[in-house]
Motif scaffolding. Structure first.
Motif, PDB file in Angstrom:
ATOM      1  N   ALA A 168      24.343 -44.660  64.843  1.00 36.35           N
ATOM      2  CA  ALA A 168      24.499 -45.838  65.700  1.00 36.35           C
ATOM      3  C   ALA A 168      24.283 -45.498  67.181  1.00 36.35           C
ATOM      4  O   ALA A 168      23.747 -46.313  67.933  1.00 36.35           O
ATOM      5  N   VAL A 169      24.708 -44.307  67.602  1.00 40.34           N
ATOM      6  CA  VAL A 169      24.543 -43.953  69.020  1.00 40.34           C
ATOM      7  C   VAL A 169      23.138 -43.425  69.300  1.00 40.34           C
ATOM      8  O   VAL A 169      22.780 -43.188  70.462  1.00 40.34           O
ATOM      9  N   SER A 170      22.338 -43.229  68.248  1.00 39.07           N
ATOM     10  CA  SER A 170      20.998 -42.668  68.425  1.00 39.07           C
ATOM     11  C   SER A 170      19.918 -43.728  68.454  1.00 39.07           C
ATOM     12  O   SER A 170      18.757 -43.407  68.733  1.00 39.07           O
ATOM     13  N   HIS A 171      20.262 -44.964  68.134  1.00 36.64           N
ATOM     14  CA  HIS A 171      19.249 -46.012  68.061  1.00 36.64           C
ATOM     15  C   HIS A 171      19.649 -47.186  68.957  1.00 36.64           C
ATOM     16  O   HIS A 171      20.828 -47.521  69.085  1.00 36.64           O
ATOM     17  N   ASP A 172      18.621 -47.827  69.525  1.00 36.47           N
ATOM     18  CA  ASP A 172      18.811 -48.971  70.407  1.00 36.47           C
ATOM     19  C   ASP A 172      19.811 -48.628  71.514  1.00 36.47           C
ATOM     20  O   ASP A 172      20.709 -49.417  71.844  1.00 36.47           O
ATOM     21  N   ALA A 173      19.652 -47.427  72.071  1.00 33.92           N
ATOM     22  CA  ALA A 173      20.561 -46.945  73.107  1.00 33.92           C
ATOM     23  C   ALA A 173      19.786 -46.703  74.392  1.00 33.92           C
ATOM     24  O   ALA A 173      18.581 -46.442  74.364  1.00 33.92           O
ATOM     25  N   PRO A 174      20.461 -46.792  75.540  1.00 29.82           N
ATOM     26  CA  PRO A 174      19.773 -46.471  76.798  1.00 29.82           C
ATOM     27  C   PRO A 174      19.395 -44.997  76.836  1.00 29.82           C
ATOM     28  O   PRO A 174      20.047 -44.167  76.176  1.00 29.82           O
ATOM     29  N   SER A 185      19.716 -41.973  81.868  1.00 34.06           N
ATOM     30  CA  SER A 185      20.354 -43.078  82.595  1.00 34.06           C
ATOM     31  C   SER A 185      21.871 -43.013  82.509  1.00 34.06           C
ATOM     32  O   SER A 185      22.560 -43.570  83.354  1.00 34.06           O
ATOM     33  N   THR A 186      22.391 -42.354  81.477  1.00 37.61           N
ATOM     34  CA  THR A 186      23.837 -42.343  81.263  1.00 37.61           C
ATOM     35  C   THR A 186      24.506 -41.059  81.728  1.00 37.61           C
ATOM     36  O   THR A 186      25.712 -41.038  81.935  1.00 37.61           O
ATOM     37  N   MET A 187      23.759 -39.968  81.885  1.00 36.91           N
ATOM     38  CA  MET A 187      24.376 -38.707  82.306  1.00 36.91           C
ATOM     39  C   MET A 187      23.390 -37.901  83.153  1.00 36.91           C
ATOM     40  O   MET A 187      22.176 -38.048  83.044  1.00 36.91           O
ATOM     41  N   ASP A 188      23.965 -37.047  84.009  1.00 42.68           N
ATOM     42  CA  ASP A 188      23.121 -36.210  84.858  1.00 42.68           C
ATOM     43  C   ASP A 188      22.736 -34.938  84.119  1.00 42.68           C
ATOM     44  O   ASP A 188      23.024 -34.774  82.929  1.00 42.68           O
ATOM     45  N   GLU A 232      23.947 -32.064  84.221  1.00 46.00           N
ATOM     46  CA  GLU A 232      25.080 -31.269  83.768  1.00 46.00           C
ATOM     47  C   GLU A 232      25.887 -31.965  82.691  1.00 46.00           C
ATOM     48  O   GLU A 232      26.907 -31.443  82.239  1.00 46.00           O
ATOM     49  N   GLY A 233      25.467 -33.144  82.267  1.00 50.83           N
ATOM     50  CA  GLY A 233      26.159 -33.858  81.214  1.00 50.83           C
ATOM     51  C   GLY A 233      27.282 -34.739  81.685  1.00 50.83           C
ATOM     52  O   GLY A 233      28.024 -35.306  80.861  1.00 50.83           O
ATOM     53  N   ASN A 234      27.441 -34.908  82.989  1.00 50.20           N
ATOM     54  CA  ASN A 234      28.483 -35.777  83.534  1.00 50.20           C
ATOM     55  C   ASN A 234      27.985 -37.213  83.608  1.00 50.20           C
ATOM     56  O   ASN A 234      26.778 -37.451  83.787  1.00 50.20           O
ATOM     57  N   PRO A 235      28.889 -38.183  83.514  1.00 50.35           N
ATOM     58  CA  PRO A 235      28.456 -39.598  83.546  1.00 50.35           C
ATOM     59  C   PRO A 235      27.844 -39.970  84.890  1.00 50.35           C
ATOM     60  O   PRO A 235      28.300 -39.515  85.945  1.00 50.35           O
ATOM     61  N   ARG A 236      26.825 -40.814  84.830  1.00 48.96           N
ATOM     62  CA  ARG A 236      26.276 -41.382  86.061  1.00 48.96           C
ATOM     63  C   ARG A 236      27.115 -42.606  86.453  1.00 48.96           C
ATOM     64  O   ARG A 236      27.699 -43.261  85.576  1.00 48.96           O
ATOM     65  N   PRO A 237      27.176 -42.917  87.723  1.00 47.92           N
ATOM     66  CA  PRO A 237      27.994 -44.067  88.164  1.00 47.92           C
ATOM     67  C   PRO A 237      27.596 -45.362  87.445  1.00 47.92           C
ATOM     68  O   PRO A 237      26.415 -45.678  87.319  1.00 47.92           O
ATOM     69  N   HIS A 238      28.608 -46.051  86.943  1.00 51.50           N
ATOM     70  CA  HIS A 238      28.468 -47.365  86.300  1.00 51.50           C
ATOM     71  C   HIS A 238      27.610 -47.327  85.027  1.00 51.50           C
ATOM     72  O   HIS A 238      27.181 -48.376  84.539  1.00 51.50           O
ATOM     73  N   SER A 239      27.372 -46.153  84.481  1.00 52.47           N
ATOM     74  CA  SER A 239      26.558 -46.077  83.261  1.00 52.47           C
ATOM     75  C   SER A 239      27.304 -46.591  82.039  1.00 52.47           C
ATOM     76  O   SER A 239      26.699 -46.796  80.990  1.00 52.47           O
ATOM     77  N   HIS A 240      28.610 -46.812  82.155  1.00 50.39           N
ATOM     78  CA  HIS A 240      29.354 -47.386  81.034  1.00 50.39           C
ATOM     79  C   HIS A 240      29.070 -48.872  80.871  1.00 50.39           C
ATOM     80  O   HIS A 240      29.467 -49.471  79.854  1.00 50.39           O
ATOM     81  N   LEU A 241      28.387 -49.471  81.833  1.00 50.65           N
ATOM     82  CA  LEU A 241      28.074 -50.901  81.758  1.00 50.65           C
ATOM     83  C   LEU A 241      26.751 -51.172  81.074  1.00 50.65           C
ATOM     84  O   LEU A 241      26.386 -52.333  80.864  1.00 50.65           O
ATOM     85  N   PHE A 242      26.015 -50.119  80.727  1.00 50.91           N
ATOM     86  CA  PHE A 242      24.738 -50.319  80.054  1.00 50.91           C
ATOM     87  C   PHE A 242      24.938 -50.966  78.692  1.00 50.91           C
ATOM     88  O   PHE A 242      25.985 -50.809  78.053  1.00 50.91           O
ATOM     89  N   SER A 243      23.910 -51.678  78.258  1.00 55.19           N
ATOM     90  CA  SER A 243      23.970 -52.365  76.966  1.00 55.19           C
ATOM     91  C   SER A 243      23.544 -51.420  75.839  1.00 55.19           C
ATOM     92  O   SER A 243      22.486 -50.773  75.932  1.00 55.19           O
TER      93      SER A 243
END
Length: 1013
Positions: free
Chosen positions: A919-925, A929-932, A934-945
């Protein structure tokens, strides 16, 4: 039930909605509060939907298949425009003012690519997009009045040149206020602003103001193409205050002003829809003084506009209101021929069709919507009686419609229908209403052979409903046959030419517009004409299958002349063969051979061995000792192989009346030291020599696991077996498959053990076992065994399905499913195949191979007969399609039951990690776009669809042990699904990690609320 009011005769057309697009929006996840549809466009091929999340969904109109998703990081989609002369191009404007042009590369089956991105309007709101009708050029207008043109150099053109040239954006003009609408035709660009309309000659760079009087507000303007056949010049219509329009020539001169204010005082016509029964109020209202925000050319003679109250369709050249209907809260409308796609303020979409009344009724009849069809007939009975409707809505159809209504429920409606039929009778004096539906059509003729022949003189003409022609008020007599012409001509207006010749071909409603997510049932008339259709299809199927059989006989290597076998070989075969297979000239004696008493003697040894094996299996020391159990089964299997070793049995067709090949073509299982060999493969490899060559090729001959090798399938018993004995054989054969006892030790003539088959891979042995003993297996247990033991070997599943297909191929239902659309085939399966039938998965496979993901979504109605594990095997090459099925299955349950229902599907529990990873491997951003880095979250990337965010959250919230939860956390972290990661961190008391990631996400609101820190 009250009487239906009657609408005046002048109203001959209606807006109809035959299906809801809500399931489509739900499947695209455009029905939530966070994500909704913001823009819409339509072409001959595509329905384009822009979303608030920056995504553009392109849905193929034929079959409503979701084909493409184009993402944009530059904001929500504010405008979309499809290229009218080339479906391979689409232009998009985002909320930040960026205009992106995509080349879809559908012809080359490549990936869509951005061929231009213009920042000319960056920081402004793009209010209009328009394509050039001849070359690849896009016109853009914004809220500041700026109009620019983007000339494109495509990858197709770049192939002919050394380099790819990016043309600069050309500024056309800047008008005095916001651009309301753009339109283009034959070198002229039409610009409508808040104050006036402008005409621009883009080739000579000349500009004209249209009219002298200004206006204040949103008023549209559009071109009205002329008819080349009569030398008519195009016109322009510009909206004016007070429900008026200017009619303007192609040079920008105002010819006349049309006033529709008083004409709009008539009551609105009902929209024919499944959502509610049509209502009509005769009360005449006051005049409507309206401003028309946009004008769209619709069909051939009409101009469409809308307000917050409803939709208005005019015939401006006649100064006539064709109709107006109440459709609330419309934000935008896209049209293609006679189809309207309305985007509402809440993000919902309505799909309407502009049809003549009689065509609307015909479509309702096809779908079996008797009540709605009857009410429409009674509402528009004046139009039905007056000339045009008489030609297609015959008395027979109305009589049939009346017979489908329940007398107790619809007594008043039936009375009105009877009155309508009586008004038909005097004018139809040549034919009584009791006449045969075949004889009512003068264009039928009966040949000497008894075949009904239908003659039609209409070829290459467009249907009335598609052209919406309002000038031709009479039809030829042959148009009475319109109801029987292919539904494809009616549903696809752009295909106006049918097949050549003088005979009309009956077809089912192959292209009947439907959604795979909410399946309507097409109308199937029980009239004699449809009986003729069934006969025709049956004969066609018989001829096709006979031709295939003849072709097989001509090319079959088994029928080629072979050298006579040596005497000792033939004697050996005759001694071992349990059943003697007759030659072609002895086919009349087959029944006698199969019924002779010696056959019982040939099974006698197997019966004794079967009884002994079953007795041994009742011994706990054998049953619970795997080694002893396998030895018992292997010993029994050796005798089974000896009894059913003759290859000739596999030549028996599914229907049991195909002739057998001769014994000279047989390689006995216990004599050849090779197992079953495909003789065709053996010839292709040139292995016609010695036994050593055959031994070397034994595994190679079955190495091509994708080939079905239908000639080896034993789907039916080669001879009569008593039911009780068959059950015992099925029990032991299925147990062999479940315990992977697929072959026995085979001794050669020299007494040495031959391990040729044992050296083959397990999946090859399983495939061979299924082919040889398919007729003995318990199919339900066999299916579960294949799924459990050969999860990573899809060839075994494919072989099992091939056997089911072969078994089902003789069923009339299976043959009937070769034609028709998805809803009709689903209904056929639902009506004809028992839910507990093991063959149900074969029918599901047939649907999936034809219709893909749409068929998978429809399989949720067969749960639990078809389980998710079955569907996962079915689409093992396309796991993303399994996700679509699983998501639809879970959403088919009430919201408060979805979590527990999903938990019941997770057997074994290890599936939850597999499904989560899927499920996390398909139709995902994209991960960038979601992490830099180093694997850290990018700002506001939790709002992606995320396409399957709801399913992912259901999975991670299910109860599980600590280790499983940790693995889920790692999966969410590595994929960048931060909402799930934070939820799991809180559940595992890893607050420091959660807080660190919230800081990276730069959204302190995550600390608040019930689910916050």
């Amino acid at each position: 039930m009250t009487f239906v009011p009657v609408i005046p005769e002048s109203y001959t057309h209606v807006l109809a909605e035959f299906e809801s697009l809500d399931p489509l929006l739900s499947a695209l996840r455009l029905d939530s509060s966070r994500l909704k549809c913001t823009s819409i466009a339509v072409s001959r091929k595509w329905l384009a939907l822009g979303s608030s999340g920056g995504g553009l969904n392109l849905i193929q109109k034929e079959g409503w298949k979701h084909r493409l998703f184009l993402s944009h990081r530059e904001g929500a989609i504010s405008q979309v425009a499809c290229c009218s002369h080339d479906d391979d191009y689409v232009a998009v404007a985002t909320s930040q003012g960026l205009v992106v042009v995509w080349e879809l590369n559908q012809e080359r089956r490549g990936k869509p690519e951005r061929i231009h991105a213009s920042s000319e309007h960056k920081g402004r709101k793009v209010t209009a997009l328009c394509w050039d009708t001849a070359i690849l050029r896009v016109f853009v207008g914004d809220h500041m009045g700026k109009v620019s043109a983007i000339k494109l150099n495509t990858s197709k053109q770049a192939k002919a040149t050394a380099t790819f040239v990016m043309f600069p954006v050309q500024t056309i003009t800047t008008v005095d206020s916001c651009v309301v609408q753009l339109d283009y035709l034959d070198g002229r660009l039409l610009i409508s602003s808040l104050t006036r309309s402008f005409l621009c000659d883009t080739e000579r760079e000349k500009f004209w103001k249209i009219g002298n009087k200004e206006r204040d507000g949103e008023y549209g303007a559009c071109f009205f193409p002329g008819r080349c056949s009569v030398g008519q010049q195009p016109l322009i219509y510009c909206a004016r205050p007070g429900s008026r329009m200017w009619e303007v020539n192609f040079d920008g001169e105002v010819i006349s002003t049309h006033q529709f204010k008083k004409l709009l005082s008539s009551p609105p016509l009902p929209v024919i829809t499944l959502r509610s029964e049509p209502q009509y109020d005769h009360t005449v209202g006051s005049s409507q003084s309206l401003s028309f925000p946009k004008l769209l050319h619709l069909s051939e003679h009409c101009v469409l506009t809308w307000t917050e109250r409803g939709i208005y369709i005019f015939i401006p050249q006649n100064v006539q209101v064709l109709l107006w209907s109440e459709v609330k809260d419309i934000q935008d409308v896209a049209v293609c021929k006679n189809e309207l796609f309305c985007l509402h303020l809440n993000g919902k979409i309505s799909h309407l069709s502009l049809l003549s009344v009689e065509r609307c009724v015909e479509r309702l009849l096809r779908r079996g919507l008797w009540n709605l069809a009857a009410r429409t007939c009674c509402l528009f009975q004046n139009s039905v009686i007056a000339g045009r409707g008489r030609k297609s809505l015959t008395v027979d159809k109305l009589e049939h419609l009346k017979s489908q209504l329940d007398l107790t429920t619809y007594s008043d409606l039936i009375s009105q229908l009877e009155e309508l039929i009586l008004k038909f009778e005097p004018l139809d004096s040549a034919c009584s209403s009791r006449r045969s539906s075949i004889s009512s059509h003068e264009s039928f003729s009966i040949l000497d052979s008894g075949i009904y022949r239908i003659i039609s003189g209409r070829r290459g003409s467009q249907s009335d409903e598609d052209s919406c022609s309002l000038h031709s008020q009479t039809l030829s007599e042959d148009e009475r046959l319109k109801e029987f012409i292919s539904h494809q001509e009616e549903e696809q207006p752009d295909q106006c030419c049918s097949s050549q010749g003088n005979e009309v071909t009956f077809e089912t409603d192959k292209n009947d517009t439907f959604l795979p997510f909410s399946i309507p049932l097409p109308f199937r008339s029980p009239s004699p004409l449809v009986s003729l259709q069934a006969v025709k299809e049956s004969v066609s199927s018989f001829v096709r299958k006979t031709t295939e059989k003849i072709g097989t006989l001509h090319t079959s290597p088994d029928l080629k002349v072979r050298p006579e076998p040596r005497g000792d070989e033939q004697l050996c075969e005759e001694d071992v063969s349990p059943v003697t297979c007759p030659k072609e000239e002895d086919t009349e004696e087959v029944k006698e051979v199969s019924s002779q008493p010696p056959e019982e003697d040939k099974f006698q040894e197997l019966k004794i061995a079967t009884a002994e094996a079953l007795t041994k299996l009742q011994d706990p020391l054998v049953l619970f000792e795997p080694k002893s159990l396998r030895m018992v089964l292997q010993e029994w299997l050796s005798l089974l192989e000896k009894t059913f070793a003759i290859k000739d049995f596999s030549g028996i067709s599914a229907t049991g009346n195909s002739s057998m090949t001769s014994n000279e073509d047989v390689l006995l299982f216990d004599e050849s030291k090779t197992g079953i060999l495909d003789e065709d493969n053996e010839k292709e490899k040139g292995s016609l020599g010695s036994e050593e060559t055959i031994d070397q090729k034994a595994c190679e001959s079955v190495n091509s696991l994708r080939e079905p090798m239908d000639d080896l399938f034993q789907v039916y018993s080669p001879c009569n077996i008593a039911n009780s004995f068959r059950k015992d054989l099925a029990e032991l054969t299925t147990l062999c498959l479940e315990l992977n006892v697929l072959t026995s030790e085979i001794k050669s003539t020299s007494g040495h053990v031959d391990y040729t088959l044992q050296q083959c891979s397990p999946e090859i042995l399983a495939c061979q076992f299924l082919k040889k003993y398919f007729f003995l297996l318990d199919l339900k247990r066999a299916k579960e065994s294949v799924k459990l033991s050969y999860t990573d070997s899809p060839c075994v599943w494919d072989t099992f399905i091939e056997g089911l297909k072969e078994m089902a191929s003789s069923n009339p239902t299976y043959m009937a499913m070769e034609e028709g659309d998805l809803p009709s085939r689903l209904k056929l399966v639902d009506d004809s195949v028992p839910f507990d039938s093991p063959l149900l998965i074969a029918y599901a496979t047939q649907l999936y191979e034809k219709f893909g993901e749409s068929a998978l979504r429809s399989l949720i109605k067969f749960y639990p007969s078809i389980l998710p594990s079955d569907v996962l095997q079915l689409c093992h090459h396309h796991p993303a399609e399994f996700l679509a099925y699983l998501d639809s299955l879970v959403k088919s349950r009430p919201e408060d039951q979805r979590q527990s229902f999903l938990e019941s599907l997770l057997q074994p529990e290890s599936l939850r990690l597999d499904w989560l990873l899927l499920a996390v491997s398909h139709d995902a951003p994209p991960s960038t776009s979601t992490m830099d880095d180093e694997g850290n979250p990018r700002p506001h990337s939790h709002l992606f669809s995320w396409g399957y965010s709801q399913l992912i959250l259901y999975l991670i919230k299910l109860p599980a042990d600590f280790t499983t939860k940790e693995k889920m956390t790692d999966i969410c972290s590595s994929s960048g699904f931060w909402p799930g990661y934070l939820t799991l961190c809180l559940e595992l008391e890893r607050r420091r990690e959660a807080f660190t990631n919230i800081v990276y996400l730069n959204d302190m609101s995550l600390m608040e609320g019930d689910s916050g820190m």
